[in-house]
Design a protein around this motif. Structure first.
Motif, short mmCIF file in Angstrom:
data_model
loop_
_atom_site.label_atom_id
_atom_site.label_comp_id
_atom_site.label_asym_id
_atom_site.label_seq_id
_atom_site.Cartn_x
_atom_site.Cartn_y
_atom_site.Cartn_z
N LEU A 245 14.19 8.29 15.39
CA LEU A 245 13.62 7.22 15.97
C LEU A 245 14.59 5.97 16.53
CD1 LEU A 245 10.99 7.05 13.03
CD2 LEU A 245 10.60 7.69 15.37
N ARG A 246 15.77 5.99 15.86
CA ARG A 246 16.63 4.94 16.04
C ARG A 246 17.16 5.31 17.61
NH1 ARG A 246 19.04 1.98 11.61
NH2 ARG A 246 20.42 0.87 13.06
N ARG A 247 16.98 6.43 18.15
CA ARG A 247 17.34 6.77 19.35
C ARG A 247 16.36 6.15 20.58
NH1 ARG A 247 19.48 11.46 16.99
NH2 ARG A 247 17.65 12.69 17.70
N ARG A 248 15.20 6.01 20.19
CA ARG A 248 14.21 5.43 21.00
C ARG A 248 14.18 4.10 21.27
NH1 ARG A 248 13.68 9.10 23.99
NH2 ARG A 248 11.67 8.17 24.53
N PRO A 249 13.92 3.62 22.51
CA PRO A 249 14.07 2.23 22.70
C PRO A 249 13.15 1.18 21.89
CG PRO A 249 13.24 3.38 24.29
CD PRO A 249 13.66 4.29 23.52
N SER A 250 11.71 1.81 21.74
CA SER A 250 10.80 1.24 20.87
C SER A 250 10.12 2.31 19.87
CB SER A 250 9.67 0.68 21.99
OG SER A 250 8.51 0.19 21.16
N ALA A 251 10.12 1.68 18.68
CA ALA A 251 9.73 2.99 17.62
C ALA A 251 9.09 2.21 16.63
CB ALA A 251 10.95 3.68 17.31
N ALA A 252 8.46 3.08 15.53
CA ALA A 252 7.53 2.38 14.63
C ALA A 252 7.72 3.39 13.30
CB ALA A 252 6.27 1.81 14.97
N VAL A 253 7.67 2.89 12.26
CA VAL A 253 7.32 3.60 11.02
C VAL A 253 6.03 2.89 10.49
CG1 VAL A 253 7.93 4.21 8.65
CG2 VAL A 253 9.73 4.35 10.51
N VAL A 254 4.94 3.47 10.35
CA VAL A 254 3.82 3.08 9.74
C VAL A 254 3.59 3.71 8.45
CG1 VAL A 254 1.43 2.66 10.04
CG2 VAL A 254 3.10 2.81 12.25
N ASN A 255 3.45 2.79 7.42
CA ASN A 255 3.17 3.54 6.02
C ASN A 255 1.79 2.96 5.68
OD1 ASN A 255 5.60 4.74 5.63
ND2 ASN A 255 6.52 2.80 4.78
N VAL A 256 1.00 4.25 5.39
CA VAL A 256 -0.36 3.80 4.84
C VAL A 256 -0.38 3.94 3.53
CG1 VAL A 256 -2.56 4.97 4.67
CG2 VAL A 256 -1.47 4.87 6.97
N THR A 257 -0.38 2.58 2.86
CA THR A 257 -0.43 2.51 1.38
C THR A 257 -1.67 2.52 0.65
OG1 THR A 257 -0.21 0.20 1.56
CG2 THR A 257 1.73 1.43 1.42
N SER A 258 -2.17 1.63 0.00
CA SER A 258 -3.62 1.39 -0.48
C SER A 258 -3.74 0.06 -1.00
CB SER A 258 -3.77 2.27 -1.64
OG SER A 258 -4.99 2.12 -2.34
N SER A 259 -4.73 -0.53 -0.94
CA SER A 259 -5.20 -1.90 -1.56
C SER A 259 -4.99 -1.83 -3.08
CB SER A 259 -6.57 -2.38 -1.35
OG SER A 259 -7.55 -1.50 -1.58
N LEU A 260 -5.03 -0.34 -3.58
CA LEU A 260 -4.88 -0.39 -5.04
C LEU A 260 -3.34 -0.26 -5.56
CD1 LEU A 260 -7.47 2.60 -5.95
CD2 LEU A 260 -7.71 0.44 -6.50
N ALA A 261 -2.39 -0.62 -4.64
CA ALA A 261 -0.91 -1.14 -4.88
C ALA A 261 -1.13 -2.38 -5.41
CB ALA A 261 -0.27 -1.00 -3.67
N PHE A 262 -2.16 -3.21 -5.00
CA PHE A 262 -2.04 -4.50 -5.51
C PHE A 262 -2.90 -4.94 -6.66
CE2 PHE A 262 -0.97 -3.78 -0.81
CZ PHE A 262 0.22 -4.41 -0.92
N VAL A 263 -3.72 -4.26 -6.87
CA VAL A 263 -5.03 -4.29 -8.00
C VAL A 263 -5.13 -2.69 -8.31
CG1 VAL A 263 -6.95 -4.92 -8.97
CG2 VAL A 263 -5.78 -6.39 -7.20
N PRO A 264 -4.39 -2.24 -9.39
CA PRO A 264 -4.68 -0.89 -9.47
C PRO A 264 -5.84 -0.34 -10.38
CG PRO A 264 -3.01 -1.81 -11.30
CD PRO A 264 -3.27 -2.91 -10.14
N LYS A 265 -6.35 0.96 -10.15
CA LYS A 265 -7.39 1.16 -10.80
C LYS A 265 -6.67 2.07 -12.03
CE LYS A 265 -11.50 3.72 -10.07
NZ LYS A 265 -12.48 2.76 -10.52
N ALA A 266 -7.20 1.80 -13.15
CA ALA A 266 -6.40 2.57 -14.31
C ALA A 266 -6.65 3.95 -14.47
CB ALA A 266 -7.01 1.60 -15.66
N GLY A 267 -7.72 4.34 -13.95
CA GLY A 267 -8.04 6.02 -13.96
C GLY A 267 -7.18 6.48 -12.96
#
Length: 250
Positions: free
Chosen positions: A124-146
């Protein structure tokens, strides 16, 4: 992140959010490669979108991740966007924990994308324009106990994304986080906490188009959880997210 003219790898591309994002980005004028555990699912998605490529990947296998990274770069040397989307969700009762579940969720949701990113960063660093897109979750910020391990891995991915973005700040690689709300595969489903796959993907693409320099893409349905602490109503939102679990312990 520009929306056309890329070569994009989407993990977890055989179903759900991954398949939806892959289809939308393919239609937008990108070469899209989907990856996932189930070859039949990958083939089904690729058949519906002529020109889309696919490669099998078991992200929970560290050795397989290294070999896969080498193979995808060999086959697609113009690769410039990685979308870390693959993940699994398992309910757990921590009063009787299952170490196998913990290991599977961590290896798939956390170690897998970290290792894949590490192996692909040189390309990726060899490309003039690149991106890393991480799909996380809204539950990263308010967790669901189960979903304790799932939520922990998504919170860790959020933290990792922040660090990756800072360390790559002077490079050609943009680092973007997408924290989805609850996403339904049934297009007719939906509630205050969720949205259908098609609606979610449509909103993500629209936000990326309108804000190409954005570091984070938060659709409306994710704002309740994503910004709960910032608004000062975290405890109220946490109680709402975990209402069913609290009823079960009474």
């Amino acid at each position: 992140m520009r929306l056309a003219g890329n070569t994009i790898l989407v993990t977890g591309g055989g179903s759900g959010i991954g398949a939806g994002l892959a289809a939308a980005l393919h239609r937008a004028g990108n070469q899209v490669v989907i990856a996932g555990r189930r070859q039949d699912a990958l083939e089904s998605v690729a058949r519906r979108h002529p020109g889309m490529a696919y490669l099998p990947l078991d992200q929970s296998d560290a050795g397989a991740v290294r070999g896969f990274a080498d193979e995808v770069v060999r086959r697609h040397p113009r690769l410039n966007v990685l979308i870390n989307n693959a993940g699994i969700m398992r309910t757990e009762d921590l009063r009787a924990p299952d170490p196998d579940v913990i290991g599977d969720v961590i290896s798939t949701n956390l170690l897998g994308p970290l290792l894949l990113t590490a192996h692909l960063l040189p390309a990726l660093r060899r490309r003039p324009s690149a991106a890393v897109v991480n799909v996380t979750s809204s539950l990263a910020f308010v967790p669901k106990a189960g979903l304790p391990t799932y939520c922990a891995t998504k919170a860790a991915m959020h933290s990792y994304t922040e660090s990756l973005r800072f360390q790559l700040r002077d490079s050609s690689i943009r680092v973007i986080e997408i924290p989805p709300p609850r996403v339904y595969t049934d297009a007719t489903a939906g509630d205050d906490y969720g949205v259908g796959v098609e609606g979610f993907v449509r909103d993500v693409v629209s936000l990326l188009a309108s804000r190409p320099e954005a570091d984070e893409v938060v659709v409306d349905a994710a704002t309740l959880l994503r910004f709960a602490e910032r608004r000062g109503d975290y405890q109220k939102v946490y109680a709402a997210v975990n209402y069913e679990e609290s009823k079960g312990t009474q």
